[in-house]
Design an enzyme around this catalytic site. Sequence first.
Site, PDB file in Angstrom:
ATOM      1  N   ASP A   1       7.636   5.247   4.762  1.00 45.57           N
ATOM      2  CA  ASP A   1       6.508   4.764   3.976  1.00 45.57           C
ATOM      3  C   ASP A   1       6.965   3.649   3.027  1.00 45.57           C
ATOM      4  O   ASP A   1       8.022   3.747   2.403  1.00 45.57           O
ATOM      5  CB  ASP A   1       5.975   5.967   3.170  1.00 45.57           C
ATOM      6  CG  ASP A   1       4.665   5.693   2.481  1.00 45.57           C
ATOM      7  OD1 ASP A   1       3.693   5.387   3.179  1.00 45.57           O
ATOM      8  OD2 ASP A   1       4.622   5.791   1.238  1.00 45.57           O
TER       9      ASP A   1
ATOM     10  N   GLU B   1       7.354   0.960   7.560  1.00 44.95           N
ATOM     11  CA  GLU B   1       6.047   0.379   7.247  1.00 44.95           C
ATOM     12  C   GLU B   1       6.324  -0.917   6.496  1.00 44.95           C
ATOM     13  O   GLU B   1       6.815  -0.902   5.374  1.00 44.95           O
ATOM     14  CB  GLU B   1       5.226   1.324   6.362  1.00 44.95           C
ATOM     15  CG  GLU B   1       3.833   0.790   6.107  1.00 44.95           C
ATOM     16  CD  GLU B   1       3.119   1.417   4.903  1.00 44.95           C
ATOM     17  OE1 GLU B   1       1.885   1.316   4.850  1.00 44.95           O
ATOM     18  OE2 GLU B   1       3.775   1.968   4.009  1.00 44.95           O
TER      19      GLU B   1
HETATM   20  C1  GLC Z   1       1.526   3.889   2.577  1.00 41.94           C
HETATM   21  C2  GLC Z   1       0.666   4.902   3.259  1.00 41.94           C
HETATM   22  C3  GLC Z   1      -0.562   5.120   2.442  1.00 41.94           C
HETATM   23  C4  GLC Z   1      -0.138   5.649   1.086  1.00 41.94           C
HETATM   24  C5  GLC Z   1       0.857   4.710   0.424  1.00 41.94           C
HETATM   25  C6  GLC Z   1       1.512   5.349  -0.757  1.00 41.94           C
HETATM   26  O1  GLC Z   1       0.954   2.636   2.528  1.00 41.94           O
HETATM   27  O2  GLC Z   1       0.373   4.485   4.564  1.00 41.94           O
HETATM   28  O3  GLC Z   1      -1.464   6.008   3.041  1.00 41.94           O
HETATM   29  O4  GLC Z   1      -1.268   5.794   0.265  1.00 41.94           O
HETATM   30  O5  GLC Z   1       1.872   4.332   1.291  1.00 41.94           O
HETATM   31  O6  GLC Z   1       2.437   6.299  -0.362  1.00 41.94           O
END
Ligand code: GLC
Length: 525
Positions: free
Chosen positions: A210, A268
Amino acid sequence: MTANARSWWQDAVIYQIYPRSFADSDDDGIGDLGGVRSRLGYLKALGIDAVWLCPVMRSPMIDHGYDVSDPRDIDPLFGDLAGMDAVLEEAHDHGLRVLMDLVPNHTSNQHPWFEEALRSGPGSPARARYLFRPGKGEGGAEPPNNWASIFGGPAWTRITEPDGSLGEWYLHLFAPEQPDLDWTNPEVFTDLAETMRFWLDRGVDGFRIDVAHGMAKPEGLPDGDPTTMTPLYNGDGDARFDHDDVHDLHRRLRDVIDEYEDRVLIGEIWVRDPRRFARYVSEGELHLGFNFLLLETNYRPTEFRTAIDKSLTAVQGTPAPPTWTLSNHDVAREVTRYSPGDPERGTLRAAAALLLELALPGVVFLYNGAELGLPNVDDLPDDVLQDPVWERSGHTDRGRDGARIPLPWWGTEPPYGFSGSPDTWLPMPADWTGLSVQAQSADPGSFLTRCRHAIRMRHELLRDAGTDVEWLDGSGPVLRFQRGKVQCVMNMGTEPVAVPEGRIMAASGPLEDGSLPPDTTVWVV
Ligand code: GLC
C-alpha cells in the site's frame, strides 16, 4: 529473458478481493475469510491465477483495514489466523496463489506504538517511530507544513501532551487515525520485515504494498504546491509522494522476500512519468508496479492507445512485465466511468476494454465484481456512507463506497446470497438480480461468461506470446493490434467495422453479420 520473466506471475490474472464485500460466512452483513473460502471454487472456475486480499489484519476499520493495529494477526471481523491458514491451504489446493496487502506507510492510531508515542513525551524514542513535529507560529498553533491529507483537510493533527498541554503535531497523509511512520527509523523496517516473514512463513505468495510510493518523505518536510493537493488524488511532482529515498526501502523489502522462493512484491505506485515509474521495478526493487495509466484514461481511442504505449515503454529495460488495471476499490467502477448515466453502454464498453486488456502482455488485475460488469452505485443515501473521505472532505466528495457494494451471488433480492443477513454493511441495489453470479452463469452471452471465456483464451492462446504489441492501424476509432497469433480489434467508434478474416476466439459482445459493432472487442486467430 530474466529470471523474473519466467515466474508464475509473469502473465497472471490477479483477482482483487475486497473482503468486506466479497462473501459473508457468519451473517453479520460484512464479508470475511470464511466467505472467501466458500467461493474458491468460483474463483478457480473464473480461471484466475491468484487473489490479492485487501487488508484482513487487526484494525479499528476507520479505513476498512488500511488502518492496522496489529499487522501479525487477523481481525476478528474477518476470522482468525486458523481461518487465514485454511484460505491459504485450500487456495493452494485449487492451484491459486494468495497475496496479502501490506500497509507500511502508516499504522492505526490504536497500534501499541502510537499509543506509546502519545504517552511518551516529545523527543522520546516512541515518538521517533512516527513523524511528530512542533507546530509553526505563535505557540506552535499552526501545522508544521501545508500538506493536505489525501482524504481531505490538513495532513497534521495536534495532540494533547500527557501533562494536558497542547503539544506536537503528527503527520497523517490519510485519516488522523492513520499516523505516518518515519521510515528513516531502523526499527520501522525491522518490524515490517518481521511482518513479512510472519505471513511468508505461513505460505502467503506475496504482497501488494500500500502507498509504496509514499513511504519516504522529503527531508525537512517542505511545503508542497497547494494546487496539487486535492482529495483522493496525487499527481507527479507532489511533495508528499515519490521521494527518491523510497527506492532504498524497496530494495530492502526485496531482500526480505528474496529469502523465499517464488514470492512477489507489487507496489501501489501512483506515478505517471514513465522514467520515474520504471525506477520502482528496476533490478533489485519491486517485482511489479501497479500501473494506473489505463485506469485513469477516458474511453477514447487515442487516449487508450497512448496509455498502452506509455505503459509498455515504462517497463522496457526493467525486469518487470507491464501491469494493467481498469478499476479497484479506490475508484469508480469502469461501467459507470465509461458512460455515466447509461449503464447499458457502459457495460458494453467495460466488456470491450476488459477483452482488450486481457490481450495485453503482462499482469492483469481484476477487481472483484468487474467480472460481473457491476456498475458503481452512486445513489447511496448520505447516512449510509462509510468512507472517511465523506466526512473529511466536508461532504464535498462522496468517497469510494459506490465501488465497494457487496457482490450479488444468487437470488432475486438483496443480499443476493452475499450474506444471510439483509442488513449488509452497504445496502445492495434492488435491481441487481440479473447481475448475480447465478443469473450470469446461466447465460452464454453474459458479462461473466464472456469474461471466463476470455481468461481461458488468454491462457491458451497468449501464454507464450512474448511482450510485443504490434499496432496494425494508425489512428482512428478502431484499436487493432497483433500479439502472438491473436489479432485484437476494439471498435471504439460509432459505426460497425468488419471483423478481420480468421477464426473468432473471443468477443466482448454480440457480433452482427460478420461486423464488429461499436463498443465491442474481438479476438481473431
Ligand atoms: C491505498 C489504498 C486505499 C487506502 C489508502 C490508505 O491508496 O488503496 O484504499 O485508503 O491507501 O491506506
